[in-house]
Write a protein that holds these residues in place. Structure first.
Motif, PDB file in Angstrom:
ATOM      1  N   LYS A 172       0.741  -1.312   0.046  1.00 31.32           N
ATOM      2  CA  LYS A 172       0.201   0.053   0.131  1.00 31.32           C
ATOM      3  C   LYS A 172       0.909   1.254  -0.001  1.00 31.32           C
ATOM      4  O   LYS A 172       1.759   1.321   0.932  1.00 31.32           O
ATOM      5  CB  LYS A 172      -0.949   0.005   1.222  1.00 31.32           C
ATOM      6  N   ILE A 173       0.723   1.999  -0.875  1.00 37.96           N
ATOM      7  CA  ILE A 173       1.291   3.391  -1.236  1.00 37.96           C
ATOM      8  C   ILE A 173       0.417   4.732  -0.921  1.00 37.96           C
ATOM      9  O   ILE A 173      -0.678   4.508  -1.357  1.00 37.96           O
ATOM     10  CB  ILE A 173       2.314   3.133  -2.477  1.00 37.96           C
ATOM     11  N   ILE A 174       1.177   5.667  -0.601  1.00 40.15           N
ATOM     12  CA  ILE A 174       0.473   6.983  -0.528  1.00 40.15           C
ATOM     13  C   ILE A 174       1.204   8.131  -1.347  1.00 40.15           C
ATOM     14  O   ILE A 174       2.616   8.203  -1.139  1.00 40.15           O
ATOM     15  CB  ILE A 174       0.135   7.437   0.885  1.00 40.15           C
ATOM     16  N   ARG A 175       0.789   9.156  -1.931  1.00 44.74           N
ATOM     17  CA  ARG A 175       1.362  10.062  -2.689  1.00 44.74           C
ATOM     18  C   ARG A 175       1.909  10.982  -1.628  1.00 44.74           C
ATOM     19  O   ARG A 175       1.379  11.318  -0.591  1.00 44.74           O
ATOM     20  CB  ARG A 175       0.430  10.755  -3.383  1.00 44.74           C
ATOM     21  N   ASN A 176       3.303  11.521  -1.933  1.00 46.71           N
ATOM     22  CA  ASN A 176       3.793  12.193  -0.871  1.00 46.71           C
ATOM     23  C   ASN A 176       3.407  13.493  -0.698  1.00 46.71           C
ATOM     24  O   ASN A 176       3.500  14.119   0.367  1.00 46.71           O
ATOM     25  CB  ASN A 176       5.489  12.177  -1.151  1.00 46.71           C
ATOM     26  N   GLU A 177       2.998  13.943  -1.690  1.00 45.04           N
ATOM     27  CA  GLU A 177       2.410  15.394  -1.665  1.00 45.04           C
ATOM     28  C   GLU A 177       0.807  15.410  -1.866  1.00 45.04           C
ATOM     29  O   GLU A 177       0.372  14.453  -2.753  1.00 45.04           O
ATOM     30  CB  GLU A 177       3.091  16.548  -2.627  1.00 45.04           C
ATOM     31  N   SER A 178      -0.006  16.181  -1.350  1.00 44.21           N
ATOM     32  CA  SER A 178      -1.224  16.436  -1.635  1.00 44.21           C
ATOM     33  C   SER A 178      -1.503  17.113  -3.273  1.00 44.21           C
ATOM     34  O   SER A 178      -0.670  17.714  -3.982  1.00 44.21           O
ATOM     35  CB  SER A 178      -1.943  17.498  -0.981  1.00 44.21           C
ATOM     36  N   ILE A 179      -2.872  16.477  -3.719  1.00 42.12           N
ATOM     37  CA  ILE A 179      -2.989  17.110  -5.158  1.00 42.12           C
ATOM     38  C   ILE A 179      -4.077  18.102  -5.022  1.00 42.12           C
ATOM     39  O   ILE A 179      -4.393  18.730  -5.859  1.00 42.12           O
ATOM     40  CB  ILE A 179      -3.735  15.964  -5.952  1.00 42.12           C
ATOM     41  N   GLY A 180      -4.286  18.734  -3.771  1.00 40.42           N
ATOM     42  CA  GLY A 180      -5.134  19.854  -3.435  1.00 40.42           C
ATOM     43  C   GLY A 180      -6.106  19.706  -2.563  1.00 40.42           C
ATOM     44  O   GLY A 180      -6.192  18.643  -1.838  1.00 40.42           O
ATOM     45  N   GLU A 181      -7.000  20.970  -2.294  1.00 43.46           N
ATOM     46  CA  GLU A 181      -7.822  20.718  -0.993  1.00 43.46           C
ATOM     47  C   GLU A 181      -9.226  20.634  -2.051  1.00 43.46           C
ATOM     48  O   GLU A 181      -9.703  21.532  -2.692  1.00 43.46           O
ATOM     49  CB  GLU A 181      -7.895  21.965  -0.264  1.00 43.46           C
ATOM     50  N   TYR A 182     -10.060  19.568  -1.350  1.00 44.42           N
ATOM     51  CA  TYR A 182     -11.251  19.181  -2.448  1.00 44.42           C
ATOM     52  C   TYR A 182     -12.105  18.945  -1.321  1.00 44.42           C
ATOM     53  O   TYR A 182     -11.887  18.130  -0.208  1.00 44.42           O
ATOM     54  CB  TYR A 182     -11.073  18.455  -3.472  1.00 44.42           C
ATOM     55  N   SER A 183     -13.594  18.970  -1.173  1.00 44.98           N
ATOM     56  CA  SER A 183     -14.593  18.420  -0.678  1.00 44.98           C
ATOM     57  C   SER A 183     -14.478  16.882  -0.913  1.00 44.98           C
ATOM     58  O   SER A 183     -14.578  16.373  -1.913  1.00 44.98           O
ATOM     59  CB  SER A 183     -15.992  19.087  -0.792  1.00 44.98           C
ATOM     60  N   TYR A 184     -14.772  16.132   0.212  1.00 49.05           N
ATOM     61  CA  TYR A 184     -15.017  14.757   0.291  1.00 49.05           C
ATOM     62  C   TYR A 184     -16.348  14.588  -0.589  1.00 49.05           C
ATOM     63  O   TYR A 184     -16.453  13.421  -1.242  1.00 49.05           O
ATOM     64  CB  TYR A 184     -15.092  14.123   1.823  1.00 49.05           C
ATOM     65  N   ASP A 185     -17.375  15.230  -0.236  1.00 47.29           N
ATOM     66  CA  ASP A 185     -18.575  15.293  -0.915  1.00 47.29           C
ATOM     67  C   ASP A 185     -19.403  16.528  -0.449  1.00 47.29           C
ATOM     68  O   ASP A 185     -18.846  17.411   0.345  1.00 47.29           O
ATOM     69  CB  ASP A 185     -19.520  14.066  -0.120  1.00 47.29           C
ATOM     70  N   THR A 186     -20.295  16.910  -1.094  1.00 46.72           N
ATOM     71  CA  THR A 186     -21.138  17.889  -1.223  1.00 46.72           C
ATOM     72  C   THR A 186     -22.617  17.657  -1.820  1.00 46.72           C
ATOM     73  O   THR A 186     -22.705  16.414  -2.512  1.00 46.72           O
ATOM     74  CB  THR A 186     -20.581  19.206  -1.815  1.00 46.72           C
ATOM     75  N   SER A 187     -23.587  18.293  -1.387  1.00 48.42           N
ATOM     76  CA  SER A 187     -24.833  18.130  -1.769  1.00 48.42           C
ATOM     77  C   SER A 187     -25.946  19.583  -2.157  1.00 48.42           C
ATOM     78  O   SER A 187     -25.518  20.233  -1.352  1.00 48.42           O
ATOM     79  CB  SER A 187     -25.645  17.257  -0.898  1.00 48.42           C
ATOM     80  N   GLU A 188     -26.772  19.489  -2.469  1.00 44.87           N
ATOM     81  CA  GLU A 188     -27.590  20.553  -2.592  1.00 44.87           C
ATOM     82  C   GLU A 188     -28.280  20.890  -1.437  1.00 44.87           C
ATOM     83  O   GLU A 188     -28.253  20.017  -0.292  1.00 44.87           O
ATOM     84  CB  GLU A 188     -28.906  20.364  -3.729  1.00 44.87           C
ATOM     85  N   ASN A 189     -28.559  21.952  -1.163  1.00 49.04           N
ATOM     86  CA  ASN A 189     -29.157  22.557   0.211  1.00 49.04           C
ATOM     87  C   ASN A 189     -30.186  21.750   1.019  1.00 49.04           C
ATOM     88  O   ASN A 189     -30.114  21.505   2.208  1.00 49.04           O
ATOM     89  CB  ASN A 189     -29.443  23.936   0.241  1.00 49.04           C
ATOM     90  N   SER A 190     -31.030  21.076  -0.005  1.00 52.88           N
ATOM     91  CA  SER A 190     -32.112  20.317   0.773  1.00 52.88           C
ATOM     92  C   SER A 190     -31.734  18.950   1.189  1.00 52.88           C
ATOM     93  O   SER A 190     -32.450  18.160   1.890  1.00 52.88           O
ATOM     94  CB  SER A 190     -33.248  20.196  -0.360  1.00 52.88           C
TER      95      SER A 190
END
Length: 434
Positions: free
Chosen positions: A204-222
């Protein structure tokens, strides 16, 4: 006079005919040279024309056989059998990948004629798994540690073997800076370790640097008040990593905030290459949560997280309310290629220190790793980066169904909403066994 004129006309006609014949001959020579001269001059090349899909370029291969002492011999054809380690190098910026299953070359990005590719067949090198198993085990400081799961309450059955209660030993890199760097996807990645999966042990390997800041998930207001849904299989981040711009090495829009807010994202230079994707294994990823009864969030240590990640506890125990009104079916496992860190990965990556040793750190609740009295736990953990990092594991709350566990900037495993915009994304993959 008439004879002279006839001779002049004849000369002109003959000149024209000779000229035409010369042009035709020259074209014929060019065609012959174009098609066969290089082959005749370089006997080790096979000329392939018209067999590359949607292309009309020539690809010329040279086959080299290498022995254990790096001595090279030119051979006529691809050797039979699959007991070779194969490398391909091409000119004109073409990309060569060896398909071990089909036992043949895959050439992409052909933009020039007469592309030359050298294919070298050398002695089989040890697999990554075999290489890691031969690394000396340490008991303190940075290095490779054994992790026993004799007390894990889980059984996996596969076609290859039955892992009784996960009693087999894992190997994990731990410490402030272990020598676990590898080149993957033409980038710097790091080895988490030799880890149990349903399909068997995988690196199991992981990238050493982040590829950015993004939301895990999001949804419409309702839906969950716009804060997203804590289910990996349907999450926006899973789509990005396994089907979207990152996986396809392209650009587009990515989710960044509650209420389905997006921003421009570009992975043309750091998305997955075709060669990298050919090395990634499809395995079962587990992301079970805690049940809120036997385990109290504040009391979960590394071993507890390891067990819970492989449990059937989902991230939704609430049933109604503004922050708990989604209808998404929850799962606790998923088969795929690109995932994220697990809280137990973070915990097992510590070596501890002189005041707080590794065993003590592993028994301390991950929620309190930011406390000064156990500061050595995070400071001697190479996965601690002083920024927020997404994990795959949902929290289970009676008040919402959008909480996710993260490794936060203070060094503890805390929680944020899925729509959070200040958490970094570090892709994680399992390598194929070969």
């Amino acid at each position: 006079m008439k004879l002279e004129k006839w001779k002049e006309k004849t000369k002109k006609k003959m000149g024209i005919m000779i000229g035409i014949c010369s042009v035709i001959s020259l074209c014929a020579v060019i065609i012959v040279v174009r098609s066969f001269a290089l082959y005749e001059e370089q006997k080790e090349f096979d000329v392939i024309k018209g067999q590359v899909p949607d292309q009309n370029y020539d690809v010329m291969f040279s086959f080299i056989l290498e022995d254990e002492n790096n001595n090279q011999t030119i051979i006529e054809n691809i050797p039979e059998g699959k007991d070779y380690d194969v490398t391909i190098s091409c000119n004109n910026n073409a990309n060569g990948i060896w398909d071990y299953e089909a036992w043949g070359p895959l050439i992409k990005n052909l933009t020039n004629t007469r592309t030359k590719c050298k294919i070298s067949f050398g002695p089989v090198r040890p697999s990554v798994i075999e290489t890691i198993k031969n690394i000396p085990i340490v008991t303190n400081g940075s290095g490779l540690y054994e992790v026993s799961h004799s007390d894990a309450n889980i059984t996996y059955t596969t076609e290859q073997a039955t892992i009784n209660n996960l009693k087999q030993t894992e190997l994990r890199y731990a410490g402030s800076n272990p020598n676990n760097y590898i080149k993957f996807n033409n980038e710097l990645w790091r080895v988490i370790g030799l880890v149990n999966t349903k399909e068997g042990q995988r690196v199991k390997i992981i990238r050493n640097e982040s590829i950015g800041e993004y939301s895990y998930d999001t949804s419409e207001n309702s839906i969950n008040n716009g804060y997203g849904i804590n289910e990996w299989s349907t999450s926006k981040i899973q789509e990005l990593l396994n089907h979207g711009a990152y996986y396809n090495r392209s650009s587009g829009t990515c989710y960044h905030g509650s209420n389905n807010v997006t921003k421009e994202c570009d992975f043309k230079n750091n998305g997955l290459t075709n060669e990298a994707k050919n090395l990634i294994d499809r395995v079962t990823w587990n992301y079970g949560s805690y049940d809120g009864k036997i385990y109290v969030y504040n009391n979960i240590n590394t071993k507890d997280f390891y067990n819970l990640e492989r449990s059937n506890n989902t991230g939704k125990i609430c049933s109604s309310g503004t922050y708990c009104n989604d209808s998404v079916e929850r799962t606790t496992s998923w088969v795929g290629e690109v995932g994220l860190l697990l809280p137990s990965d973070y915990g097992y990556a510590t070596s501890g220190g002189s005041q707080t040793d590794r065993a003590t750190c592993l028994n301390k609740e991950l929620l309190i790793w930011n406390r000064d009295e156990i500061n050595e736990c995070k400071q001697n953990d190479w996965l601690f980066k002083e920024i927020y990092q997404w994990t795959m594991i949902p929290t289970a709350s009676s008040g919402n169904s959008n909480g996710m566990f993260v490794v936060d900037a203070s060094g503890r495993v805390g929680d944020v909403i899925a729509g959070n915009t200040h958490t970094s994304l570090f892709p994680v993959i399992y390598l194929k066994t070969n």
